[in-house]
Design an enzyme around this catalytic site. Structure first.
Site, PDB file in Angstrom:
ATOM      1  N   PRO A  13      38.083  37.766  38.059  1.00  0.00           N
ATOM      2  CG  PRO A  13      39.113  35.802  38.821  1.00  0.00           C
ATOM      3  CD  PRO A  13      37.832  36.324  38.225  1.00  0.00           C
ATOM      4  CB  ALA A  15      46.441  39.146  37.923  1.00  0.00           C
ATOM      5  CB  CYS A  97      46.307  30.854  36.229  1.00  0.00           C
ATOM      6  SG  CYS A  97      47.505  32.048  35.593  1.00  0.00           S
ATOM      7  CE  LYS A 138      37.953  32.782  36.279  1.00  0.00           C
ATOM      8  NZ  LYS A 138      39.182  32.791  35.520  1.00  0.00           N
ATOM      9  CG  ASN A 198      35.086  33.595  32.374  1.00  0.00           C
ATOM     10  OD1 ASN A 198      36.214  33.121  32.470  1.00  0.00           O
ATOM     11  ND2 ASN A 198      34.875  34.849  32.094  1.00  0.00           N
ATOM     12  N   GLY A 199      33.843  33.695  29.434  1.00  0.00           N
ATOM     13  CA  GLY A 199      34.600  33.627  28.185  1.00  0.00           C
ATOM     14  C   GLY A 199      33.969  34.428  27.068  1.00  0.00           C
ATOM     15  CG  ASP A 200      35.652  34.707  24.033  1.00  0.00           C
ATOM     16  OD1 ASP A 200      36.654  35.418  23.940  1.00  0.00           O
ATOM     17  OD2 ASP A 200      35.696  33.459  24.026  1.00  0.00           O
ATOM     18  N   GLY A 222      35.117  39.312  32.007  1.00  0.00           N
ATOM     19  CA  GLY A 222      36.513  39.645  32.304  1.00  0.00           C
ATOM     20  C   GLY A 222      36.997  40.795  31.456  1.00  0.00           C
ATOM     21  NE  ARG A 223      39.734  38.137  27.346  1.00  0.00           N
ATOM     22  CZ  ARG A 223      39.731  37.385  26.268  1.00  0.00           C
ATOM     23  NH1 ARG A 223      40.659  37.554  25.358  1.00  0.00           N
ATOM     24  NH2 ARG A 223      38.802  36.461  26.091  1.00  0.00           N
TER      25      ARG A 223
HETATM   26  C1  FMN Z   1      45.025  40.348  32.500  1.00  0.00           C
HETATM   27  C2  FMN Z   1      44.295  39.140  32.994  1.00  0.00           C
HETATM   28  C3  FMN Z   1      44.441  38.732  34.304  1.00  0.00           C
HETATM   29  C4  FMN Z   1      43.764  37.594  34.788  1.00  0.00           C
HETATM   30  N1  FMN Z   1      43.896  37.234  36.092  1.00  0.00           N
HETATM   31  C5  FMN Z   1      43.188  36.176  36.565  1.00  0.00           C
HETATM   32  C6  FMN Z   1      43.261  35.801  37.945  1.00  0.00           C
HETATM   33  O1  FMN Z   1      43.963  36.423  38.757  1.00  0.00           O
HETATM   34  N2  FMN Z   1      42.534  34.720  38.329  1.00  0.00           N
HETATM   35  C7  FMN Z   1      41.752  34.002  37.463  1.00  0.00           C
HETATM   36  O2  FMN Z   1      41.106  33.045  37.858  1.00  0.00           O
HETATM   37  N3  FMN Z   1      41.664  34.354  36.170  1.00  0.00           N
HETATM   38  C8  FMN Z   1      42.342  35.417  35.706  1.00  0.00           C
HETATM   39  N4  FMN Z   1      42.209  35.784  34.401  1.00  0.00           N
HETATM   40  C9  FMN Z   1      41.224  35.067  33.540  1.00  0.00           C
HETATM   41  C10 FMN Z   1      39.870  35.796  33.580  1.00  0.00           C
HETATM   42  O3  FMN Z   1      39.332  35.779  34.870  1.00  0.00           O
HETATM   43  C11 FMN Z   1      38.865  35.144  32.621  1.00  0.00           C
HETATM   44  O4  FMN Z   1      38.664  33.811  32.993  1.00  0.00           O
HETATM   45  C12 FMN Z   1      39.325  35.180  31.172  1.00  0.00           C
HETATM   46  O5  FMN Z   1      39.843  36.453  30.836  1.00  0.00           O
HETATM   47  C13 FMN Z   1      38.186  34.812  30.211  1.00  0.00           C
HETATM   48  O6  FMN Z   1      37.103  35.683  30.377  1.00  0.00           O
HETATM   49  P1  FMN Z   1      36.862  36.948  29.375  1.00  0.00           P
HETATM   50  O7  FMN Z   1      36.808  36.396  27.987  1.00  0.00           O
HETATM   51  O8  FMN Z   1      35.550  37.531  29.832  1.00  0.00           O
HETATM   52  O9  FMN Z   1      38.027  37.856  29.534  1.00  0.00           O
HETATM   53  C14 FMN Z   1      42.911  36.873  33.903  1.00  0.00           C
HETATM   54  C15 FMN Z   1      42.782  37.283  32.573  1.00  0.00           C
HETATM   55  C16 FMN Z   1      43.449  38.397  32.115  1.00  0.00           C
HETATM   56  C17 FMN Z   1      43.246  38.823  30.689  1.00  0.00           C
END
Ligand code: FMN
Length: 340
Positions: A13, A15, A97, A138, A198-200, A222-223
């Site tokens: 997710p 946002a 969050c 989460k 999850n993460g990176d 995610g990102r």
């Molecule tokens: C712009 C943005 C919005 C996010 N919104 C949510 C959200 O609505 N709910 C949530 O559980 N995590 C949210 N996250 C966290 C991501 O779901 C994820 O846990 C985090 O980015 C780490 O994963 P990644 O390294 O693959 O990005 C958000 C992260 C970013 C960067």
């Protein structure tokens, strides 16, 4: 519940990014499981019309989860009752969050400071979901350390959650440094319910590494998926055949136009240009000459001109370099968090 947890690749997710349009694009590119962005329990209870939009999804997105956030067991369970009426495939509670607006209200990662509250929230939430619909949570590592991580995980498990999505950074780490995947292994070793790591994850190699290193059940991107929906197919190819196709710069430009078309169908041309803008930097990252293109696209409100800029941009045909995250996470669209 293999359809959710067994070797699946989840879209995180995000946002302001993972709206219905982008989720469907990622789904068509191989994402197995998708989720809504966080939805405020209070706003659900007050029937806020902006919040309703966040609960919308299409059948083709299944399996899909709706994610709720809040600071109180009763309100979260009331919110879950409302979310259940939309018949998602699972419901997730946000306990990760880190952003100030959310934690100052004792929601999101702030809950990790209060083990009793976590227990109350999951127990009450499970009294609504029961065996009817899977409940996931989460989490991050903790508020400022991993001291309570295993206790938190055990409580989530014993109160009835079906799975845990784990981003191993503390709240205070925000998005700095590298997430600590050793903690995913530790959580996996100490729980019986499925763990989604999850993460990176920014490349297929990272995805394979997370599975191998941590033995988690599924992974979440995610990102690494922002402006890069191909990552899901690439990960699947890499896991199966140890190789994957590179995405060339012209494919990325075509995808921006397709993405814009899809947003336009839902919200009209003007708003679509506004919404696609935040993706352009990611879609064109690493392309020579792209900063000039971004500048022009940011300045026009005219759809025809916007598309013309894209079509006239003739990027050299080469695979874009893999994404690497900087110190700052992409910013969520503030409006999407204003719904509390
Ligand atoms: C712009 C943005 C919005 C996010 N919104 C949510 C959200 O609505 N709910 C949530 O559980 N995590 C949210 N996250 C966290 C991501 O779901 C994820 O846990 C985090 O980015 C780490 O994963 P990644 O390294 O693959 O990005 C958000 C992260 C970013 C960067």
């Amino acid at each position: 519940m293999d359809y959710l947890f067994d070797n699946k690749i989840w879209l995180a997710p995000l946002a302001g990014y993972t709206d219905i349009v982008y989720r469907k694009i990622c789904k068509s590119m191989g994402a197995d499981v998708v989720m809504s962005e966080m939805i405020s329990a209070d706003a659900l209870i007050y029937n806020n019309p902006k919040t309703k939009i966040l609960t919308e999804f299409d059948e083709e997105e299944r399996p899909i989860g709706l994610q709720i956030f809040g600071n109180d067991a009763r309100k979260i369970s009331e919110g879950i009752k409302i979310l259940k009426e939309y018949h998602p495939d699972f419901i997730d509670i946000n306990m990760g969050c880190p952003i100030r607006k959310i934690v100052k209200n004792n929601s999101g990662a702030a809950l990790l400071k209060d083990i009793n509250k976590i227990k109350q929230i999951i127990s009450k939430a499970y009294s609504i979901t029961g065996n009817e619909i899977p409940l996931t949570v989460k989490i991050r590592t903790g508020w400022d350390s991993d001291d309570n991580l295993l206790e938190i995980v055990k409580i989530i498990e014993s109160e009835g959650a079906s799975g845990i999505i784990f981003h191993p950074r503390t709240r205070n780490e925000m998005f700095l440094g590298k997430s600590n995947w050793d903690l995913i292994s530790k959580v996996k070793e100490n729980t019986k319910i499925p763990i989604i790591g999850n993460g990176d994850i920014c490349t297929p190699e990272d995805a394979k590494e997370m599975f191998n290193q941590t033995k988690c059940d599924s992974i979440m991107v995610g990102r690494g998926a922002i402006g890069n929906p191909w990552i899901f197919k690439q990960i699947k190819n890499y896991l199966q055949n140890n190789s994957y196709y590179n995405i060339l710069s012209p494919n990325r430009i075509e995808m921006i136009i397709l993405h814009l078309e899809k947003i336009k169908k839902r919200v009209g041309s003007r708003k679509a240009i506004h919404l696609i803008r935040k993706f352009i930097a990611s879609y064109t990252k690493g392309m020579r000459g792209a900063s000039n293109l971004r500048q022009k696209c940011n300045q026009t409100k005219d759809e025809k001109q916007f598309i013309e800029y894209l079509l006239n941009f003739q990027p050299e045909v080469y695979p874009c370099p893999p994404l690497r995250f900087g110190r700052r996470a992409p910013q969520a669209d503030k409006n999407n968090l204003e719904n509390e």
